[in-house]
Design an enzyme around this catalytic site. Sequence first.
Site, PDB file in Angstrom:
ATOM      1  N   ASP A  62       3.452   0.718  -1.056  1.00 46.69           N
ATOM      2  CA  ASP A  62       3.436   1.218   0.316  1.00 46.69           C
ATOM      3  C   ASP A  62       2.008   1.479   0.776  1.00 46.69           C
ATOM      4  O   ASP A  62       1.616   1.087   1.881  1.00 46.69           O
ATOM      5  CB  ASP A  62       4.270   2.498   0.383  1.00 46.69           C
ATOM      6  CG  ASP A  62       4.396   3.025   1.793  1.00 46.69           C
ATOM      7  OD1 ASP A  62       4.866   2.286   2.672  1.00 46.69           O
ATOM      8  OD2 ASP A  62       4.026   4.190   2.035  1.00 46.69           O
ATOM      9  N   ASP A  88      -0.197  -0.600   3.650  1.00 48.97           N
ATOM     10  CA  ASP A  88      -0.848   0.089   4.771  1.00 48.97           C
ATOM     11  C   ASP A  88      -2.323  -0.287   4.864  1.00 48.97           C
ATOM     12  O   ASP A  88      -2.838  -0.601   5.944  1.00 48.97           O
ATOM     13  CB  ASP A  88      -0.729   1.605   4.606  1.00 48.97           C
ATOM     14  CG  ASP A  88       0.685   2.113   4.823  1.00 48.97           C
ATOM     15  OD1 ASP A  88       1.479   1.375   5.437  1.00 48.97           O
ATOM     16  OD2 ASP A  88       0.983   3.233   4.381  1.00 48.97           O
TER      17      ASP A  88
END
Length: 230
Positions: free
Chosen positions: A66, A70
């Site tokens: 994750d 990003d």
Amino acid sequence: MAWPVLLYVPNLIGYGRIGLALVAFWNAQDPKLFVTLYAAGFLLDAADGYAARLLKQSSEFGAMMDMLTDRFSTSGLLLLLARRHVSQVSATSAGASSCLRAGLAVALCLFLALLDAVSHFWQVCAASVTQASSHKAAGAKRLVRLYYRRSILTAVCLFSEMFLLLHFFWGATQAGSLGSDYRFGLAMKTVYVGCGAVYVLKQCISLAQISNAVTLLSQSVRTKEEDATR
């Protein structure tokens, strides 16, 4: 039977985010499609966190994927903005002042991408050395601890990404890529300025993350040295 970590629902959502990001950047020449796909991927970022908490499927693999998604997405968007400044100068017979402004804009985009990556890298290193439960839990500085409160983290990241997308979209309107029907009205400009202020705040937080990590790492080294002399 327990599901393998790679098939956790939040991680499946994460794979979808990666796919959307790849398709978005592949279609970067179409501003409307790019912004739509990029925004969809960003919204899924909130969905995978919610799914992880709801289904109790949090994992180190998912957290790292994750965060990397990003970082690469934000850096890619900043590189797109840098490329636009270069292409605008290349497409016109720009003077020295225009070339200088474009060069400064490109340097700023590259610096912001580097700051985003380095601040999170240092935060992860500090969490690892201090054996914190996650990089979000490694907070020696008050600003960093405040930032990692879920509601504040969500708001700051949301408005920061909105600012970059609005900046990208505004540049497309000025370049005529969207035709004459698209204009930034007063309301949109107000949102743009507000999101810009939050984005500036996020850069201050990135600097605080680096300072926070240095503090934690220094404390860890000092503790080990004291233990060794006992």
